[in-house]
Design a protein around this motif. Structure first.
Motif, PDB file in Angstrom:
ATOM      1  N   LEU A  38      -2.154 -33.155  16.285  1.00 43.59           N
ATOM      2  CA  LEU A  38      -1.292 -33.810  15.295  1.00 43.59           C
ATOM      3  C   LEU A  38      -2.157 -34.767  14.485  1.00 43.59           C
ATOM      4  CD1 LEU A  38       1.738 -34.810  17.538  1.00 43.59           C
ATOM      5  CD2 LEU A  38       1.842 -33.222  15.630  1.00 43.59           C
ATOM      6  N   ALA A  39      -2.006 -34.710  13.192  1.00 47.70           N
ATOM      7  CA  ALA A  39      -2.772 -35.651  12.364  1.00 47.70           C
ATOM      8  C   ALA A  39      -1.982 -35.928  11.104  1.00 47.70           C
ATOM      9  CB  ALA A  39      -4.141 -35.073  12.029  1.00 47.70           C
ATOM     10  N   GLY A  40      -2.000 -37.173  10.683  1.00 47.66           N
ATOM     11  CA  GLY A  40      -1.256 -37.490   9.474  1.00 47.66           C
ATOM     12  C   GLY A  40      -1.387 -38.939   9.093  1.00 47.66           C
ATOM     13  N   LEU A  41      -0.507 -39.362   8.219  1.00 51.05           N
ATOM     14  CA  LEU A  41      -0.535 -40.726   7.708  1.00 51.05           C
ATOM     15  C   LEU A  41       0.873 -41.297   7.697  1.00 51.05           C
ATOM     16  CD1 LEU A  41      -2.824 -40.258   4.564  1.00 51.05           C
ATOM     17  CD2 LEU A  41      -3.461 -41.405   6.701  1.00 51.05           C
ATOM     18  N   SER A  42       0.946 -42.604   7.918  1.00 53.85           N
ATOM     19  CA  SER A  42       2.197 -43.320   7.685  1.00 53.85           C
ATOM     20  C   SER A  42       2.005 -44.076   6.368  1.00 53.85           C
ATOM     21  CB  SER A  42       2.472 -44.280   8.841  1.00 53.85           C
ATOM     22  OG  SER A  42       3.598 -45.071   8.540  1.00 53.85           O
ATOM     23  N   LEU A  43       2.866 -43.782   5.416  1.00 56.02           N
ATOM     24  CA  LEU A  43       2.710 -44.365   4.080  1.00 56.02           C
ATOM     25  C   LEU A  43       3.646 -45.568   3.926  1.00 56.02           C
ATOM     26  CD1 LEU A  43       2.655 -40.962   2.161  1.00 56.02           C
ATOM     27  CD2 LEU A  43       0.708 -42.317   2.945  1.00 56.02           C
ATOM     28  N   PRO A  44       3.171 -46.616   3.287  1.00 60.25           N
ATOM     29  CA  PRO A  44       3.922 -47.887   3.287  1.00 60.25           C
ATOM     30  C   PRO A  44       5.054 -47.936   2.268  1.00 60.25           C
ATOM     31  CG  PRO A  44       1.843 -48.168   2.136  1.00 60.25           C
ATOM     32  CD  PRO A  44       1.870 -46.747   2.613  1.00 60.25           C
ATOM     33  N   SER A  45       6.080 -47.131   2.511  1.00 60.76           N
ATOM     34  CA  SER A  45       7.230 -47.147   1.593  1.00 60.76           C
ATOM     35  C   SER A  45       8.262 -48.202   2.002  1.00 60.76           C
ATOM     36  CB  SER A  45       7.875 -45.758   1.544  1.00 60.76           C
ATOM     37  OG  SER A  45       8.104 -45.275   2.848  1.00 60.76           O
ATOM     38  N   GLY A  46       8.094 -48.779   3.184  1.00 64.12           N
ATOM     39  CA  GLY A  46       9.021 -49.818   3.649  1.00 64.12           C
ATOM     40  C   GLY A  46       8.577 -51.202   3.200  1.00 64.12           C
TER      41      GLY A  46
ATOM     42  N   LEU B 148      10.589 -53.811   7.072  1.00 66.72           N
ATOM     43  CA  LEU B 148      10.913 -52.382   7.208  1.00 66.72           C
ATOM     44  C   LEU B 148       9.690 -51.477   7.296  1.00 66.72           C
ATOM     45  CD1 LEU B 148      13.784 -52.460   4.594  1.00 66.72           C
ATOM     46  CD2 LEU B 148      13.990 -52.596   7.073  1.00 66.72           C
ATOM     47  N   GLY B 149       8.532 -52.038   7.096  1.00 70.34           N
ATOM     48  CA  GLY B 149       7.338 -51.203   7.164  1.00 70.34           C
ATOM     49  C   GLY B 149       6.139 -52.014   7.603  1.00 70.34           C
ATOM     50  N   SER B 150       5.004 -51.312   7.673  1.00 68.41           N
ATOM     51  CA  SER B 150       3.769 -51.982   8.100  1.00 68.41           C
ATOM     52  C   SER B 150       3.005 -52.543   6.907  1.00 68.41           C
ATOM     53  CB  SER B 150       2.874 -50.988   8.854  1.00 68.41           C
ATOM     54  OG  SER B 150       2.361 -50.023   7.947  1.00 68.41           O
ATOM     55  N   GLY B 151       3.260 -51.973   5.724  1.00 69.04           N
ATOM     56  CA  GLY B 151       2.546 -52.432   4.535  1.00 69.04           C
ATOM     57  C   GLY B 151       1.161 -51.846   4.386  1.00 69.04           C
ATOM     58  N   THR B 152       0.799 -50.932   5.288  1.00 68.50           N
ATOM     59  CA  THR B 152      -0.534 -50.312   5.206  1.00 68.50           C
ATOM     60  C   THR B 152      -0.419 -48.799   5.362  1.00 68.50           C
ATOM     61  OG1 THR B 152      -0.746 -50.755   7.579  1.00 68.50           O
ATOM     62  CG2 THR B 152      -1.849 -52.284   6.085  1.00 68.50           C
ATOM     63  N   VAL B 153      -1.432 -48.119   4.838  1.00 65.93           N
ATOM     64  CA  VAL B 153      -1.531 -46.675   5.079  1.00 65.93           C
ATOM     65  C   VAL B 153      -2.169 -46.512   6.449  1.00 65.93           C
ATOM     66  CG1 VAL B 153      -2.561 -44.499   4.307  1.00 65.93           C
ATOM     67  CG2 VAL B 153      -1.769 -46.168   2.613  1.00 65.93           C
ATOM     68  N   ASP B 154      -1.430 -45.922   7.354  1.00 61.59           N
ATOM     69  CA  ASP B 154      -1.877 -45.902   8.746  1.00 61.59           C
ATOM     70  C   ASP B 154      -2.159 -44.482   9.226  1.00 61.59           C
ATOM     71  OD1 ASP B 154      -1.400 -48.691   8.902  1.00 61.59           O
ATOM     72  OD2 ASP B 154       0.735 -48.291   9.212  1.00 61.59           O
ATOM     73  N   PRO B 155      -3.329 -44.281   9.800  1.00 59.46           N
ATOM     74  CA  PRO B 155      -3.639 -42.953  10.327  1.00 59.46           C
ATOM     75  C   PRO B 155      -2.899 -42.678  11.636  1.00 59.46           C
ATOM     76  CG  PRO B 155      -5.422 -44.451  10.811  1.00 59.46           C
ATOM     77  CD  PRO B 155      -4.425 -45.232  10.004  1.00 59.46           C
ATOM     78  N   ILE B 156      -2.504 -41.419  11.791  1.00 62.04           N
ATOM     79  CA  ILE B 156      -1.831 -41.001  13.031  1.00 62.04           C
ATOM     80  C   ILE B 156      -2.590 -39.798  13.568  1.00 62.04           C
ATOM     81  CG2 ILE B 156       0.307 -40.084  14.014  1.00 62.04           C
ATOM     82  CD1 ILE B 156       1.772 -41.353  11.611  1.00 62.04           C
ATOM     83  N   ILE B 157      -2.909 -39.852  14.826  1.00 62.28           N
ATOM     84  CA  ILE B 157      -3.593 -38.692  15.417  1.00 62.28           C
ATOM     85  C   ILE B 157      -3.096 -38.506  16.846  1.00 62.28           C
ATOM     86  CG2 ILE B 157      -5.652 -39.991  16.199  1.00 62.28           C
ATOM     87  CD1 ILE B 157      -7.171 -37.369  15.113  1.00 62.28           C
ATOM     88  N   GLY B 158      -2.926 -37.263  17.222  1.00 61.95           N
ATOM     89  CA  GLY B 158      -2.390 -37.027  18.555  1.00 61.95           C
ATOM     90  C   GLY B 158      -2.688 -35.625  19.061  1.00 61.95           C
ATOM     91  N   LEU B 159      -2.428 -35.439  20.333  1.00 62.05           N
ATOM     92  CA  LEU B 159      -2.592 -34.130  20.974  1.00 62.05           C
ATOM     93  C   LEU B 159      -1.300 -33.799  21.706  1.00 62.05           C
ATOM     94  CD1 LEU B 159      -6.061 -33.852  22.739  1.00 62.05           C
ATOM     95  CD2 LEU B 159      -5.207 -32.414  20.898  1.00 62.05           C
ATOM     96  N   THR B 160      -0.919 -32.549  21.642  1.00 64.70           N
ATOM     97  CA  THR B 160       0.303 -32.126  22.312  1.00 64.70           C
ATOM     98  C   THR B 160       0.000 -30.939  23.220  1.00 64.70           C
ATOM     99  OG1 THR B 160       1.536 -32.725  20.341  1.00 64.70           O
ATOM    100  CG2 THR B 160       2.701 -31.393  21.962  1.00 64.70           C
TER     101      THR B 160
ATOM    102  N   ILE C 284      -0.081 -39.854  21.272  1.00 65.35           N
ATOM    103  CA  ILE C 284      -0.279 -40.098  19.846  1.00 65.35           C
ATOM    104  C   ILE C 284      -0.702 -41.551  19.597  1.00 65.35           C
ATOM    105  CG2 ILE C 284       2.144 -40.683  19.308  1.00 65.35           C
ATOM    106  CD1 ILE C 284       1.803 -38.724  16.902  1.00 65.35           C
ATOM    107  N   TYR C 285      -1.643 -41.697  18.676  1.00 65.39           N
ATOM    108  CA  TYR C 285      -2.162 -43.022  18.324  1.00 65.39           C
ATOM    109  C   TYR C 285      -1.861 -43.283  16.865  1.00 65.39           C
ATOM    110  CZ  TYR C 285      -5.713 -46.234  16.530  1.00 65.39           C
ATOM    111  OH  TYR C 285      -6.355 -47.239  15.859  1.00 65.39           O
ATOM    112  N   GLU C 286      -1.340 -44.452  16.585  1.00 65.80           N
ATOM    113  CA  GLU C 286      -1.152 -44.856  15.191  1.00 65.80           C
ATOM    114  C   GLU C 286      -1.977 -46.111  14.962  1.00 65.80           C
ATOM    115  OE1 GLU C 286       2.858 -44.966  13.762  1.00 65.80           O
ATOM    116  OE2 GLU C 286       2.300 -46.028  11.923  1.00 65.80           O
ATOM    117  N   GLY C 287      -2.937 -45.984  14.077  1.00 61.82           N
ATOM    118  CA  GLY C 287      -3.846 -47.103  13.820  1.00 61.82           C
ATOM    119  C   GLY C 287      -3.343 -48.001  12.700  1.00 61.82           C
ATOM    120  N   HIS C 288      -3.597 -49.264  12.844  1.00 59.40           N
ATOM    121  CA  HIS C 288      -3.313 -50.223  11.759  1.00 59.40           C
ATOM    122  C   HIS C 288      -4.629 -50.947  11.545  1.00 59.40           C
ATOM    123  CE1 HIS C 288       0.973 -49.337  12.188  1.00 59.40           C
ATOM    124  NE2 HIS C 288       0.772 -49.388  13.491  1.00 59.40           N
ATOM    125  N   TRP C 289      -5.403 -50.453  10.605  1.00 61.21           N
ATOM    126  CA  TRP C 289      -6.814 -50.803  10.534  1.00 61.21           C
ATOM    127  C   TRP C 289      -7.154 -51.910   9.536  1.00 61.21           C
ATOM    128  CZ3 TRP C 289      -9.062 -45.107  10.481  1.00 61.21           C
ATOM    129  CH2 TRP C 289      -8.871 -44.548  11.749  1.00 61.21           C
TER     130      TRP C 289
END
Lengths: 196, 387
Positions: free
Chosen positions: B177-185, B210-222, B237-242
């Protein structure tokens, strides 16, 4: 009417009737969405067990056209088509045509038995828990069926559920049986010395 | 009662979607395709992957209740930390929080191996606050309910199947799993109904944003496994706030692991249970409005203590282990309705902060085949057998 005219009319009529019959079969194949082979090959043989543990192989059905169906108890679409297949079986059985259903459920034979009982299936149901036969027939979706002629050759591939008790389906299966009838007649004629 | 009605309304809305949208049933022409061994609970990231060349849409309504306070593994009585801020106590302390979260997602499978998911959410947060004696005296009330609502962050997530032991009905598969959390909140939600004069218009504490305010990477294994009639697996799954957001802070790093087992008890019913672990670090710093402007501090001075434990970035995160129980139903072909309830087992929190109390969820999932789907075109006749 001269002899030539008579022969011409006879031949034209013969070909029209023959072509009509052939196109009728083609239409049935088309209606049923059956893919015909480009090169006719033998159906891969298999050795499986039925739900009582008796060994069954494809060779056991040699001499009869077979509708070979792959299914599983978890497959909803299979559940929808198997009752129609049973009705087709009751219609075709007197004509010597077989339906063989191979369940690819991996573990629970009792569930298959329960299912067979619930749906009143009387055609042979075999079990392929190791998926060997499924892989040999390149099954990538359920249900999938193959038409196997009386010589064990693959004559059709069907992906997905079908209304197996429809007139088109009966037409397809009878065309396979018809081929068998013609071949049996040829064999009989050859034996009696009419054909050399 | 109000809470129950709210949840029931959402639930009925979800159910009505399922009942009044039979178009998918028409699209169903009867073919079970791949992924047969890949059933997963819908709340776990990467769950609910559609077949190749099919869309899926998912609506998930959850309600979560939090409270009372906890510090480490011990419950904290709110009266023990209510007091005068300079003495290390707080003027306002949270008592209970209720989160109503509506998540809506879409996904498309481009190949047998790769699917792309997009998920958004709308959140309504209510947090009951209790005042110290001074504020009770000055406002004439024991407290108030803090509110915030709006769209949260948007997740874009890809799932790529790295390994499967069978191309059609695998019993073991591993996916990335790989992706991004986008700061729409929003991260600048403000008080609007605070009975304390001068507080309205100041920034709300972290969790009410409502959000983190940052573009956050998400990576995981299932890992997904199956043994009829069971499905089981582990999702890590790991969600980074870098980096820091516009308010000059970032959320703590997040890691979650979900262990699940599902059992088919009927052709249309699957029961499930999960163990859910979550680790979250503390916030990196105070938001600008607190750190510089002094909002959330006693007498509006950043050098003074916090008005509430909610303003302290160190009162967030920790370790949580919870259990989830639920059931999936298939009312119509290509549709799944899932109901779940979550209860905490263990919580070691950086506190004092509100602990999880319980959560309930209802999800509706619909799969919509395109004309390229195997359901329409069927599977290819194998050339190896002469076709």
């Amino acid at each position: 009417m001269t002899g030539k005219k008579f022969i011409a009319i006879f031949l034209t009529g013969f070909f029209l009737v023959f072509a009509n019959a052939a196109s009728g079969h083609d239409a049935d194949f088309e209606t049923m969405g059956i893919v015909k082979p480009r090169t006719v090959k033998s159906a891969p043989d298999f050795d499986l067990q039925d739900l009582e543990g008796n060994p069954v192989s494809l060779d056991d059905f040699k001499g009869k056209p077979v509708l070979l169906n792959f299914w599983a108890t978890w497959c909803q679409a299979c559940k929808e088509e198997l009752p129609a297949m049973q009705r087709l079986y009751e219609y075709l059985k007197p004509q010597g045509i077989e339906i063989v259903a191979i369940s690819i459920d991996r573990n629970d034979k009792d569930r298959i038995k329960k299912y067979v009982k619930e749906y009143g299936l009387t055609f042979p149901v075999l079990w392929d828990p190791d998926q060997k036969v499924r892989r040999g027939y390149y099954i990538m979706g359920l249900p999938t069926s193959y038409l196997v002629d009386s010589e064990g050759k693959l004559q059709g591939f069907v992906s997905g559920a079908r209304a197996w008790d429809s007139p088109a389906s009966k037409g397809v299966m009878e065309s396979l049986a018809g081929d068998m009838g013609q071949r049996m007649q040829k064999v009989a004629e050859a034996k009696s010395g009419h054909i050399k | 009662m109000k809470l129950f009605k709210r949840f029931l309304t959402f639930l009925l809305m979800i159910l009505s979607f399922g009942v009044f949208l039979p178009a998918s049933a028409l699209a169903y022409i009867g073919l079970c395709c791949a992924h047969c061994g890949g059933n997963m609970p819908l709340n776990i990231p990467g769950g609910g992957i559609p077949e190749t060349h099919e869309f899926r849409f998912k609506v998930n309504q959850s309600f979560m209740q939090m409270g009372p306070l906890r510090d480490g593994t011990d419950d904290v009585d709110r009266t023990s930390i209510l007091g005068a801020p300079p003495a290390g106590r707080f003027a306002a302390v949270p008592d209970e929080m209720r989160m109503y979260m509506t998540m809506f997602g879409g996904a498309y499978s481009f190949t047998d191996r790769f699917a792309l998911m997009v998920m958004g959410m709308y959140t309504v947060n209510d947090m009951d606050m209790a005042f110290n004696n001074a504020l009770v005296g000055s406002t004439g009330t024991n407290g108030f309910t803090m509110n915030s609502s709006g769209f949260g962050d948007t997740q874009v997530l890809g799932k790529y199947r790295l390994y499967s032991n069978d191309s059609f009905a695998p019993t073991r598969q591993i996916s990335l799993l790989a992706g991004l959390s986008l700061p729409s909140g929003s991260i600048t939600k403000e008080f609007s109904n605070n009975p304390v004069g001068g507080q309205n218009g100041t920034i709300l504490p972290y969790r009410m944003q409502l959000g983190s305010g940052t573009v956050d990477p998400i990576i995981g294994l299932t890992y997904q496994g199956s043994k009829d009639p069971w499905w089981y697996g582990l999702n890590a799954i790991y969600e980074g706030h870098w980096y820091d957001n516009d308010q000059g802070y970032h959320q703590g790093q997040e890691f979650r692991a979900d262990l699940y087992a599902m059992r088919q008890v009927h052709s249309k019913i699957v029961l499930e249970s999960q163990l859910n672990f979550k680790y979250e670090g503390t916030y990196s710093d105070q938001p600008y409005n607190q750190r510089v402007l002094g909002q959330g501090h006693f007498r509006g001075n950043p050098a003074n203590g916090f008005l509430s434990p909610l303003n302290d970035p160190n009162n967030y995160g920790g370790e949580k282990l919870s259990a989830t129980f639920g059931a999936q139903f298939q009312p119509f072909p290509l549709q799944v309705l899932e109901l779940q309830a979550t209860l905490p087992i263990y919580q070691n929190l950086n506190g004092p902060q509100l602990q999880d109390d319980f959560a309930i969820m209802a999800a509706w999932y619909i799969e919509i085949p395109t004309k390229r789907s195997k359901r329409f075109v069927g599977t290819k006749a194998p050339k190896e057998l002469g076709f």
